[in-house]
Write a protein that holds these residues in place. Structure first.
Motif, PDB file in Angstrom:
ATOM      1  N   SER A  13       0.855  -1.183   0.000  1.00  0.00           N
ATOM      2  CA  SER A  13       0.000   0.000   0.000  1.00  0.00           C
ATOM      3  C   SER A  13       0.886   1.226   0.000  1.00  0.00           C
ATOM      4  CB  SER A  13      -0.928   0.007   1.222  1.00  0.00           C
ATOM      5  OG  SER A  13      -0.176   0.039   2.414  1.00  0.00           O
ATOM      6  N   GLY A  14       0.268   2.390  -0.250  1.00  0.00           N
ATOM      7  CA  GLY A  14       1.001   3.637  -0.161  1.00  0.00           C
ATOM      8  C   GLY A  14       1.313   4.295  -1.492  1.00  0.00           C
ATOM      9  N   GLY A  15       1.002   3.632  -2.597  1.00  0.00           N
ATOM     10  CA  GLY A  15       1.252   4.251  -3.891  1.00  0.00           C
ATOM     11  C   GLY A  15       0.281   5.389  -4.154  1.00  0.00           C
ATOM     12  N   GLY A  16       0.535   6.115  -5.253  1.00  0.00           N
ATOM     13  CA  GLY A  16      -0.353   7.197  -5.599  1.00  0.00           C
ATOM     14  C   GLY A  16       0.229   8.070  -6.679  1.00  0.00           C
ATOM     15  N   LEU A  17      -0.449   9.190  -6.921  1.00  0.00           N
ATOM     16  CA  LEU A  17      -0.024  10.175  -7.917  1.00  0.00           C
ATOM     17  C   LEU A  17       0.573  11.367  -7.181  1.00  0.00           C
ATOM     18  CD1 LEU A  17       0.044  11.414 -10.765  1.00  0.00           C
ATOM     19  CD2 LEU A  17      -2.317  12.167 -10.385  1.00  0.00           C
ATOM     20  N   VAL A  18       1.826  11.675  -7.497  1.00  0.00           N
ATOM     21  CA  VAL A  18       2.513  12.789  -6.857  1.00  0.00           C
ATOM     22  C   VAL A  18       3.239  13.602  -7.915  1.00  0.00           C
ATOM     23  CG1 VAL A  18       2.804  11.595  -4.648  1.00  0.00           C
ATOM     24  CG2 VAL A  18       4.587  11.432  -6.403  1.00  0.00           C
ATOM     25  N   GLN A  19       3.750  14.758  -7.509  1.00  0.00           N
ATOM     26  CA  GLN A  19       4.532  15.586  -8.409  1.00  0.00           C
ATOM     27  C   GLN A  19       6.023  15.327  -8.207  1.00  0.00           C
ATOM     28  OE1 GLN A  19       3.199  19.610  -7.603  1.00  0.00           O
ATOM     29  NE2 GLN A  19       1.658  19.477  -9.216  1.00  0.00           N
ATOM     30  N   ALA A  20       6.799  15.635  -9.204  1.00  0.00           N
ATOM     31  CA  ALA A  20       8.252  15.502  -9.102  1.00  0.00           C
ATOM     32  C   ALA A  20       8.754  16.279  -7.895  1.00  0.00           C
ATOM     33  CB  ALA A  20       8.913  16.008 -10.375  1.00  0.00           C
ATOM     34  N   GLY A  21       9.656  15.642  -7.146  1.00  0.00           N
ATOM     35  CA  GLY A  21      10.193  16.256  -5.943  1.00  0.00           C
ATOM     36  C   GLY A  21       9.476  15.849  -4.671  1.00  0.00           C
ATOM     37  N   ASP A  22       8.287  15.275  -4.804  1.00  0.00           N
ATOM     38  CA  ASP A  22       7.513  14.838  -3.635  1.00  0.00           C
ATOM     39  C   ASP A  22       8.066  13.536  -3.052  1.00  0.00           C
ATOM     40  OD1 ASP A  22       4.170  15.922  -4.703  1.00  0.00           O
ATOM     41  OD2 ASP A  22       5.879  17.008  -3.851  1.00  0.00           O
ATOM     42  N   SER A  23       7.472  13.133  -1.941  1.00  0.00           N
ATOM     43  CA  SER A  23       7.859  11.884  -1.274  1.00  0.00           C
ATOM     44  C   SER A  23       6.655  10.967  -1.133  1.00  0.00           C
ATOM     45  CB  SER A  23       8.428  12.180   0.115  1.00  0.00           C
ATOM     46  OG  SER A  23       9.592  12.956   0.033  1.00  0.00           O
ATOM     47  N   LEU A  24       6.930   9.675  -1.072  1.00  0.00           N
ATOM     48  CA  LEU A  24       5.927   8.661  -0.785  1.00  0.00           C
ATOM     49  C   LEU A  24       6.568   7.588   0.078  1.00  0.00           C
ATOM     50  CD1 LEU A  24       4.017   7.810  -4.105  1.00  0.00           C
ATOM     51  CD2 LEU A  24       3.035   8.780  -2.026  1.00  0.00           C
ATOM     52  N   ARG A  25       5.744   6.933   0.896  1.00  0.00           N
ATOM     53  CA  ARG A  25       6.213   5.802   1.687  1.00  0.00           C
ATOM     54  C   ARG A  25       5.351   4.594   1.356  1.00  0.00           C
ATOM     55  NH1 ARG A  25       5.687   4.434   8.087  1.00  0.00           N
ATOM     56  NH2 ARG A  25       7.732   3.469   8.415  1.00  0.00           N
TER      57      ARG A  25
END
Length: 121
Positions: A7-19
């Motif tokens: 879990s934890g995926g998604g749509l983000v912008q360049a430079g952002d973070s995800l876990r």
């Protein structure tokens, strides 16, 4: 038998973070070497990071070194991937996997179902 649920995926912008997180369901107390592996559209699967059973030994693919961190909590049966400074080329489906051996990061014993990470520019 091992079941892995990411879990934890998604749509983000360049430079952002995800876990990303991976919950490990297993009928035994065995602790596996594990990996995060990704597959981008029209590309082969590639290893992202590996970690040994204790968490002491970690390896990263060159494109993610210095940006991604793999970790685990064996007490909680969890595997993590902290992804910082994300780039559009990180866009892929990310899979959690158990390995037969740490030395062969694509020689997978069990796969999760994958979680989509999309990074927009």
């Amino acid at each position: 038998q091992v079941q892995l649920v990411e879990s934890g995926g998604g749509l983000v912008q360049a430079g952002d973070s995800l876990r990303l997180t991976c919950q490990i369901f297993e009928q035994t107390t065995r602790v596996h070497a594990m990996a995060w592996i990704r597959q981008a559209p029209a590309k082969d699967r590639e290893f992202v990071a590996t970690i040994d059973w204790s968490g002491a030994q970690r390896n990263y693919a060159d494109p993610v070194k210095g940006r991604f961190t793999i970790s685990r909590d064996n007490a909680k049966n969890m595997l993590y991937l902290q992804m910082n400074s994300l780039k559009p080329e990180d866009t892929a489906v990310y899979y959690c996997a158990t390995l037969f051996t740490l030395e062969r990061p694509l020689d997978v014993n069990y796969w999760g179902q994958g979680t989509q990470v999309t990074v927009s520019s």
